[in-house]
Design an enzyme around this catalytic site. Structure first.
Site, mmCIF file in Angstrom:
data_model
loop_
_atom_site.group_PDB
_atom_site.id
_atom_site.type_symbol
_atom_site.label_atom_id
_atom_site.label_comp_id
_atom_site.label_asym_id
_atom_site.label_seq_id
_atom_site.Cartn_x
_atom_site.Cartn_y
_atom_site.Cartn_z
ATOM 1 N N LYS A 592 36.494 -27.333 -11.480
ATOM 2 C CA LYS A 592 35.960 -28.682 -11.724
ATOM 3 C C LYS A 592 35.100 -29.186 -10.562
ATOM 4 O O LYS A 592 35.158 -30.350 -10.172
ATOM 5 C CB LYS A 592 37.092 -29.681 -12.013
ATOM 6 N N THR A 593 34.287 -28.276 -10.013
ATOM 7 C CA THR A 593 33.369 -28.681 -8.938
ATOM 8 C C THR A 593 31.923 -28.335 -9.268
ATOM 9 O O THR A 593 31.037 -28.555 -8.446
ATOM 10 C CB THR A 593 33.749 -27.992 -7.610
ATOM 11 N N SER A 595 31.049 -25.080 -10.514
ATOM 12 C CA SER A 595 30.841 -23.649 -10.267
ATOM 13 C C SER A 595 30.154 -22.959 -11.446
ATOM 14 O O SER A 595 29.327 -22.055 -11.246
ATOM 15 C CB SER A 595 32.176 -22.962 -9.955
ATOM 16 N N THR A 596 30.453 -23.385 -12.675
ATOM 17 C CA THR A 596 29.810 -22.777 -13.849
ATOM 18 C C THR A 596 28.315 -23.064 -13.851
ATOM 19 O O THR A 596 27.492 -22.178 -14.129
ATOM 20 C CB THR A 596 30.454 -23.298 -15.146
ATOM 21 N N SER A 686 39.039 -35.266 -12.508
ATOM 22 C CA SER A 686 38.320 -34.431 -13.484
ATOM 23 C C SER A 686 39.234 -33.357 -14.054
ATOM 24 O O SER A 686 39.185 -33.053 -15.255
ATOM 25 C CB SER A 686 37.104 -33.774 -12.822
ATOM 26 N N GLY A 804 30.652 -30.950 -18.343
ATOM 27 C CA GLY A 804 30.011 -32.257 -18.214
ATOM 28 C C GLY A 804 30.593 -33.282 -19.156
ATOM 29 O O GLY A 804 29.904 -34.207 -19.590
ATOM 30 N N ARG A 805 31.867 -33.118 -19.496
ATOM 31 C CA ARG A 805 32.515 -34.021 -20.448
ATOM 32 C C ARG A 805 32.519 -35.458 -19.915
ATOM 33 O O ARG A 805 32.771 -35.694 -18.733
ATOM 34 C CB ARG A 805 33.952 -33.545 -20.691
ATOM 35 N N LYS A 806 32.260 -36.410 -20.785
ATOM 36 C CA LYS A 806 32.253 -37.822 -20.388
ATOM 37 C C LYS A 806 33.638 -38.414 -20.601
ATOM 38 O O LYS A 806 34.257 -38.217 -21.647
ATOM 39 C CB LYS A 806 31.210 -38.594 -21.192
ATOM 40 N N TYR A 807 34.117 -39.135 -19.612
ATOM 41 C CA TYR A 807 35.429 -39.775 -19.699
ATOM 42 C C TYR A 807 35.390 -41.063 -18.877
ATOM 43 O O TYR A 807 34.455 -41.296 -18.098
ATOM 44 C CB TYR A 807 36.541 -38.846 -19.208
#
EC number: 2.8.2.8
Length: 852
Positions: A592-593, A595-596, A686, A804-807
């Site tokens: 969750k930084t 990396s992908t 995240s 990049g999910r929005k929350y």
């Protein structure tokens, strides 16, 4: 109509006579020809005098209740400060520590000491300084710091002193101490003196030195404050300490100072005893040593080199004698049935006599024709093993244990999966041994592992090979073997290893019977000079004991088989070393930084290639520290088909996995490492949103990360750990820096990657020595997605819905709570980056400023 060919009697009559003569000749050959193989004349074995212990007393003198040093809250680890990382004596120290499976950190002496403590405890339980002079002349601040640490945590210090040949001073007072030393001394006798340090050494044993021995010893004067551990007597009759124990009565620091390096075997045993005094306990220390002697290829050998009946008789009688030294000793005989009765008449009779006495030994299988496993597939290996098994059944060989040895250790390491499968199916093998793991040299670094249900134990050599049959023809003279026996490598092989499995060959038991001489004198010398208790046990029990003592070795540590010539020679054809198939770069996260996204953008460069997607693990390889690691090197290599300038993989699970650094360094030691730095509070939030979207039941029940942080339930603590762990940067970095240098690492600011990916990619590609590439042309911001995407053929290709999910934004009270949790970690990261003159992310600057 029948056609009868015309037969000329003048032709048929001679043909009949020729056929008759051939028939009579064949009968003569069968009845009267001597078809036996003439035996090679055998000399009587040369008689060589056995070692005689100079002491009438050979029983042990070790105390039943051994004393072990105790520390005040320190990790079981050793700090070794060497003159140089390449010093010969330093390497000997390291080899001994490796052999004892002790954790250590080795550094060359420098102006700066390594960090000695964590926030809660001491990092080291023992300090070893190779050169005591360097310690005495250390910068005042460093020495005070080191002494203070040793005093507060009750950490002992070991060090060595050597004579200065050109120094005229003989008697010198050691700086900052009341201890006096004598240098350039010639000793007449070296004796083991009573001390709580001794375990293996026999107290009271001594040996004499001649007047021609060098005068280069350092001796110490003893007192109530300084106890002799090993003493040397000089010509004048004065007895002084060669190894002295400073009890710490002067400055609170306990020390053991050696006036000789580890080239002397009594000093080396004392060093080993001192290690166990400092690092051991009643549970971990034992005087038991298990010895197994395998006679490999008992039927294999050129005609004229093999054992005969008299050799077998001697083998049987010597086995009984060995039981006086080694409890329950039994030779283990390995067989390749195809070579039975393959010598001359005397040797064939030797084979027969051995089989007639088969019940006196323990037998184990090789291959039917000494086959090399890596050259064959499962079907062929199964067939030749079945042949060998049938031979054993027909000859009534007692194969009592699920133990086998591959010829030349072929297929054990590097692992040939089909050998392991065939072994399990035909022989139900659960134990084998090899000298090749992780490498043949140094022998002190050999280890065991478990793979496919088979326990692989380390195997040892004894200096005897198939060509060593005569005392007078031993390479470099048989004195070399005697030195190895009497305090040399072979002697210390048994002392340093709880279980020693020795490889010998049947040729070593023919002619002069070098193996029988070698092991008898080895056992005699050990009994004379040590308190070691020699025992034999079956290989299955040995394997259980080994992995009970060393559970960390259960998982194999894969190495690159293409870089070791011995491993390269026994690779199966499926592994092609001419093709680059291991990564040059690892993007290790944390999760969750971004990396992908980084990997996706880097793969745009034409001179890079990423691993092929792996189903079931979010397209990541997830090799190091994961379940895929057990699939082996060949599987890992298969994920990198391209041979680009830079091959890389991205597995964000690596960063905070405790096993990943060591496993990665073993297989790809020269790889470069990318670490992404994100505000750990944001990263934790995240990650929670990520597992919430994946319907983690604990996360769903809690509903918010704040509830998770406040909960004391076991399930909530596990989720909390998963959220927090990846943000403890320095904690995990410390482990990576134990195996990779800082020069191999680059740190990427997550915020900069999100806002200006082309800038980050240009910097990264420059660091990788890649040709310039216009990343800004191929990366575009997507307003609908809210992040940057790749631009290919005029179309944007963005990451999947899970990226990049929005929350909802993080609540302020949760942010404050997380900032507090990470405050010490952020401070440590700031200090680390600043100390190493690395770029500090804006979020970290703000975090430290707010805390201040």
């Amino acid at each position: 109509m029948i056609i009868t060919p015309y037969l000329n009697r003048k032709i048929t009559r001679p043909l009949k006579w020729i056929l008759a003569l051939i028939f009579l000749y064949l009968i003569y050959i069968c009845l009267f020809s001597n078809n036996s193989k003439p035996p090679k004349p055998r000399k009587k074995p040369k008689l060589v005098e056995n070692y005689t212990c100079p002491f009438a007393r050979t029983e042990g003198t070790a105390s039943e209740n051994l004393f072990f040093h105790t520390n005040n809250g320190t990790d079981a680890r050793i700090l070794v400060i060497l003159d140089s990382l390449f010093s010969r004596h330093g390497k000997t120290i390291i080899q001994i520590l490796n052999s004892q499976k002790l954790q250590f950190k080795a550094e060359a002496v420098s102006k700066n000491l390594p960090v000695l403590t964590t926030s809660r405890r001491g990092r080291y339980s023992l300090i070893i300084i190779e050169n005591y002079y360097k310690y005495l002349n250390m910068a005042q601040w460093n020495r005070q710091l080191l002494d203070k640490y040793c005093k507060e945590y009750r950490v002992p210090m070991f060090s060595f002193m050597s004579s200065k040949p050109n120094d005229q001073l003989k008697r010198i007072k050691i700086k900052g101490s009341s201890l006096w030393m004598w240098q350039n001394q010639r000793i007449q006798r070296l004796a083991v003196t009573p001390s709580i340090i001794h375990r293996i050494s026999k107290i009271g044993n001594y040996r004499q030195f001649s007047s021609s021995d060098p005068a280069d010893w350092i001796l110490f004067e003893t007192s109530e404050k300084f106890e002799s551990v090993l003493s040397g007597t000089v010509k004048s009759g004065y007895e002084r300490a060669v190894v002295v124990r400073d009890k710490g009565l002067e400055d609170g620091v306990e020390r053991i100072i050696f006036g000789r390096n580890l080239t002397d075997f009594q000093v080396k045993i004392t060093f080993l005893d001192a290690l166990w005094w400092a690092m051991g306990n009643q549970k971990s220390f034992t005087l038991d040593r298990f010895v197994q002697v395998d006679i490999d290829d008992v039927f294999v050998g050129a005609q004229g080199t093999r054992i005969v009946e008299e050799d077998v008789r001697k083998l049987i009688s010597t086995q009984k004698e060995f039981r006086n030294y080694v409890q329950n000793f039994t030779f283990m005989l390995g067989f390749s049935g195809s070579y039975f009765r393959n010598g001359d008449d005397l040797e064939d009779r030797g084979d027969e006599f051995l089989v007639e006495n088969a019940e006196k030994f323990v037998w184990f299988p090789h291959m039917w024709r000494h086959n090399h496993a890596h050259e064959h597939n499962f079907t062929y290996l199964e067939a030749i093993m079945a042949q060998n098994k049938l031979f054993a059944q027909n000859m009534h060989l007692p194969v009592d244990y699920p133990y086998a040895i591959a010829p030349q250790h072929d297929g054990v390491f590097p692992v040939h999966e089909q050998l392991f499968r065939a072994w399990r199916k035909v022989w139900n093998v659960s134990v084998t041994a090899t000298e090749e793991y992780p490498h043949f040299k140094p022998a002190t670094a050999r280890k065991g592992f478990i793979h496919a249900g088979i326990h692989v134990l380390p195997r040892q050599t004894c200096g005897l090979y198939t060509h060593t049959q005569l005392f007078d023809e031993y390479p470099e003279g048989f004195d070399k073997v005697q030195k190895s026996i009497e305090g040399g490598d072979l002697f210390f092989t048994i002392l340093l290893n709880p279980i020693s499995i020795f490889m010998t060959h049947q040729q070593n038991y023919a002619y002069d019977r070098l193996a029988l001489y070698t092991f008898e004198n080895l056992f005699r010398f050990i009994k004379c000079w040590t308190n070691i208790k020699l025992k034999w046990q079956d290989p299955l029990t040995s394997s259980q004991l080994y992995f009970q003592k060393f559970p960390d070795e259960r998982t194999p540590l894969w190495t690159n088989p293409c870089t070791d010539p011995r491993h390269h020679a026994i690779l199966p054809p499926s592994i092609n070393c001419t093709k680059k198939s291991l990564p040059d770069l690892l993007i290790i996260g944390p999760q969750k930084t971004g990396s992908t996204a980084l990997a996706s953008f880097l793969s745009l460069h034409p001179n890079t290639s990423q691993n092929t997607p792996v189903p079931g693990s979010f397209e990541e390889v997830q090799f190091f520290g994961g379940q895929n690691y057990l699939k082996g090197v060949e599987w890992y290599m298969s994920n990198f088909p391209s041979s680009s300038t830079v091959t890389f993989e991205k597995s964000a699970t690596y960063f905070d996995n405790p096993s990943a650094p060591k496993q990665a360094a073993s297989l790809v030691p020269h790889a470069k490492i990318v670490i992404i730095l994100q505000n750990p509070a944001q990263r934790a939030y995240s990650w929670f949103q990520h597992i919430l979207a994946h319907e983690d039941p604990v996360a769903i029940t809690a509903g918010s990360l704040e509830v998770i942080l406040d909960s004391n339930s076991t399930s909530s603590k596990k989720v909390r750990q998963r959220c927090i762990s990846g943000g403890r940067y320095v904690h995990h970095l410390t482990k990576w820096l134990e195996h990779f240098s800082l020069q191999q690492m680059i740190f990427v600011d997550s915020d900069e990657l999100k806002m200006k990916p082309p800038t980050v990619l240009n910097s990264l590609s420059k660091w990788l020595d890649l040709p310039e590439f216009p990343f800004e042309t191929y990366i575009r911001y997507s307003p609908s997605k809210g992040f940057h995407c790749r631009l290919l053929d005029g179309k944007t290709k963005c990451l999947g819905e899970s990226k990049g999910r929005k929350y909802p934004e993080m609540p302020e009270n949760l942010r404050r709570k997380l900032d507090k949790i990470f405050s010490l970690d952020n401070s440590a990261l700031y200090k680390f980056l600043r100390k190493n003159r690395l770029k500090i992310p804006t979020w970290l600057e703000e975090s430290v400023r707010i805390r201040a």
